[in-house]
Design a protein around this motif. Structure first.
Motif, mmCIF file in Angstrom:
data_model
loop_
_atom_site.group_PDB
_atom_site.id
_atom_site.type_symbol
_atom_site.label_atom_id
_atom_site.label_comp_id
_atom_site.label_asym_id
_atom_site.label_seq_id
_atom_site.Cartn_x
_atom_site.Cartn_y
_atom_site.Cartn_z
ATOM 1 N N ILE A 43 0.846 -1.198 0.000
ATOM 2 C CA ILE A 43 0.000 0.000 0.000
ATOM 3 C C ILE A 43 0.882 1.249 0.000
ATOM 4 O O ILE A 43 0.630 2.188 -0.766
ATOM 5 N N PHE A 44 1.922 1.245 0.815
ATOM 6 C CA PHE A 44 2.849 2.379 0.829
ATOM 7 C C PHE A 44 3.513 2.549 -0.532
ATOM 8 O O PHE A 44 3.670 3.662 -1.028
ATOM 9 N N PHE A 45 3.905 1.430 -1.143
ATOM 10 C CA PHE A 45 4.552 1.493 -2.454
ATOM 11 C C PHE A 45 3.622 2.097 -3.502
ATOM 12 O O PHE A 45 4.012 3.006 -4.243
ATOM 13 N N ALA A 67 7.828 1.863 2.412
ATOM 14 C CA ALA A 67 7.613 0.520 1.856
ATOM 15 C C ALA A 67 8.879 -0.308 1.994
ATOM 16 O O ALA A 67 8.838 -1.474 2.409
ATOM 17 N N HIS A 68 10.013 0.287 1.678
ATOM 18 C CA HIS A 68 11.289 -0.441 1.774
ATOM 19 C C HIS A 68 11.639 -0.776 3.219
ATOM 20 O O HIS A 68 12.108 -1.872 3.516
ATOM 21 N N GLN A 69 11.401 0.144 4.127
ATOM 22 C CA GLN A 69 11.702 -0.113 5.537
ATOM 23 C C GLN A 69 10.856 -1.257 6.082
ATOM 24 O O GLN A 69 11.324 -2.052 6.900
ATOM 25 N N ARG A 70 9.627 -1.361 5.622
ATOM 26 C CA ARG A 70 8.732 -2.410 6.099
ATOM 27 C C ARG A 70 8.985 -3.746 5.416
ATOM 28 O O ARG A 70 8.626 -4.789 5.944
ATOM 29 N N LEU A 77 14.246 -1.834 -2.658
ATOM 30 C CA LEU A 77 15.438 -0.980 -2.697
ATOM 31 C C LEU A 77 15.596 -0.361 -4.091
ATOM 32 O O LEU A 77 15.868 0.834 -4.218
ATOM 33 N N ARG A 78 15.402 -1.144 -5.122
ATOM 34 C CA ARG A 78 15.521 -0.648 -6.501
ATOM 35 C C ARG A 78 14.484 0.467 -6.752
ATOM 36 O O ARG A 78 14.784 1.463 -7.388
ATOM 37 N N ASN A 79 13.287 0.300 -6.239
ATOM 38 C CA ASN A 79 12.249 1.317 -6.435
ATOM 39 C C ASN A 79 12.601 2.578 -5.685
ATOM 40 O O ASN A 79 12.362 3.662 -6.135
#
Length: 79
Positions: A43-45, A67-70, A77-79
């Motif tokens: 959802i964050f992404f 999103a990456h932290q979760r 990471l790429r995004n």
């Protein structure tokens, strides 16, 4: 992972369809409502993608980083 009810999953699909159709403000509102019910990184992404399309780069970066932290994977990471 994060609990995801069928109603959250359906809301996610609906918001994603809105995004894909270019209805960005409605998609943003729907994804933000979903955050109140689920902390799923997807959802964050997607909210980050919406903010990016709206030209709201600070918000886009913040949502994508969350999103990456979760879910710290090579894809996030790429995004």
């Amino acid at each position: 992972m994060y609990p995801t009810s069928s109603s959250v999953a359906e809301g996610y699909r609906r918001a994603t369809r809105l995004f894909e159709r270019g209805d960005l403000e409605r998609a943003r509102r729907d994804f933000e409502k979903l955050l109140g019910r689920s902390g799923d990184p997807a959802i964050f992404f997607m909210l980050g993608r919406v903010h990016s399309e709206l030209g709201q780069m600070d918000a886009a970066i913040a949502r994508t980083l969350t999103a990456h932290q979760r879910s710290p994977t090579s894809d996030t990471l790429r995004n």
